[in-house]
Design an enzyme around this catalytic site. Sequence first.
Site, PDB file in Angstrom:
ATOM      1  CB  CYS A  34      -0.892   0.050   1.245  1.00  9.72           C
ATOM      2  SG  CYS A  34      -1.954  -1.381   1.499  1.00  9.72           S
ATOM      3  CG  ASP A 451      15.664  37.503 -13.516  1.00 11.04           C
ATOM      4  OD1 ASP A 451      15.619  37.196 -14.716  1.00 11.04           O
ATOM      5  OD2 ASP A 451      14.687  37.912 -12.863  1.00 11.04           O
TER       6      ASP A 451
END
Length: 492
Positions: A34, A451
Amino acid sequence: MELDFERCYRAVDSRDQRFDGCFYTAVRTTGIYCRPSCPAVTPKRENVTFYMSAAAAQRGGFRACRRCRPDAAPGSPEWDARADTVGRAMRLIGDGVVDREGVTGLAARLGYTERHLNRMLTAELGAGPLALARAQRAQTARILVETTDLGLAEIAFAAGFGSVRQFNDTMLEVYAQSPSRLRERRPVARGEAGVINLRLAYRAPLHASSLLEFLAARTLPGVDEVDGTTYRRSLILPHGTASVALRPGERWVAATLRLSDVRDLAPAVARCRRLFDLDADPDAVDATLGADPALTDRVRAEPGVRVPRAVDGFEMAVRAVVGQQVSVPGARATLGRIVRGAVDRGFGAGDGLGPSGPAPAPATTNQLTGFPPAEIIAELPDSAFGMPAARRATIRALAGTVADGKLNLEPGADRDDTIARLLEIPGIGPWTAGYVAMRAIGDPDVFLATDLAARRGAAVLGLPDAAKALAVHAERWRPWRSYALIRLWRAA
C-alpha cells in the site's frame, strides 16, 4: 538505501499523504502493498516490510492494494530532484526509455554498463531497470483497461509488453486480477478514439493559480493556451503527436489526453507531471523558505508554489535565448513569429514532426500544432526570426547542437554537463544556462542573482537587491533556490 523503520511506521500509522510515493508498505499476512496514506487498518509492526519502490514490492511477491492504488501515487520527490545517476535513470524510465530502447539504451544514455546500472538501481530501489519499467507498464495497462475501449491485445502492446501472455501474467501478478476482470469491475463507456481521461496525483498543497498565471503570460499561438482554470498544449512524443488539457483540482490534476498513438501514454503522463512539478515535496520546500523572515508571510499566504517546468527541453532553451534581456511580452511576440515561420513552411500540416503538405489554418483551441523541433528551427530563413543577427545565430547553433545529438536537454541529462555544453554556444551565458537547467532539466536549486525581476522582487521583500549580496543571502534557501526564485518573481 536504508529506510528508517520507525519513521516509516509513524507515517503509516498517521496516514501521512506526504510520504506517498516515497516508500511502500508491504503486509506479509495479506500479501498486499500500500501507499502510506492507505485508509485500511494500520498493520502490526511485526507484519510490515517497507520498500523504496512499487517494483521492489512486486518483486517481493506483493500485489497492489485495490483500495489505495499505490502504483498511482505521486512520484518520489527524491528521484525528481536528484542529479545523480539513479535520479536520472528514474526520470528516463518514467519517460518510457526502457520500453523504447531497452536497458541497453538506458545504460548508453547514462554512460554505464547494463550490469553496473542494474547494481546501482537494485542497491537503492530494490529492483533493477527491467522490474521498474515492468511496474510502470502494468500501471499504464491498468489505465488503458479502465479508461478506454481498446482491445486487450492492443492494450498489451500499447503499454509496452512484448506479448499478450506477458501482459496477462503481469497484470495477474500485480493486481491479482486478469485484465478482463479489471475491465468488468470498471465498465468503459465508448468515447472519442484516442482520448484518455486521467487524474494526476500530487502532494498537497498545490498553488495552482501561480502555475496558471506563469504559463498564461508565456503562451504561444499554436503551442499552448490557458482558458480559465485549464491549461492546454500540444505534445510531440516518441510515436506521434498529442494534446493535453490540465485542470488543477484539490486532490489531483484532471488530465484529458488526445493521443495519436496510445503507446505514448506513459511519456505523455511523465511530461505533464513534470510540467506542473507534481512530484515536488511542497512541505519540505516551504519549511526551508518559510524559515527566512523575508519569505515567511509569502509562504504562509501562498503555500505550495511550484516551479513551472517543461515538456520539451529544446523548446524551453529557445524560449530562454529569446527571453534574454527582453520583456515577457516581447519574447512572446518573437517566439510567435518563429512558430508562424515554421507553420508557413509546412510544419504541423501532417504528423507535427516536419513539413508535409500545405500549412494549416491559424491555430484555435482544438488545433495546436506544437513547437517546431530543432531540425525545423535550424533551417528557418532569417525572416522567420525577427531578431538581431547575433541572437539568430545563437538559436541556430543551439538547434544544430541539439539536432546532432551533442546536447541533451531532457530530464535525464547530466545537469553539470548540460550547463557546460550550453555555455560553449556563443551567445548563451550563465543566466540562460541556469534558466534552462531550472525549467527544462528540473534543477531545484538554481538561482539567477543577476535577473532584473528577481532583484525587483527582492527589493519588495526587503532583501538586498544587488546581485552579489542577493546571491549570498540566497545560500540559506538551498537546496530549493529555484522555488525561491519563483517567489521573488511573484513579489515583483
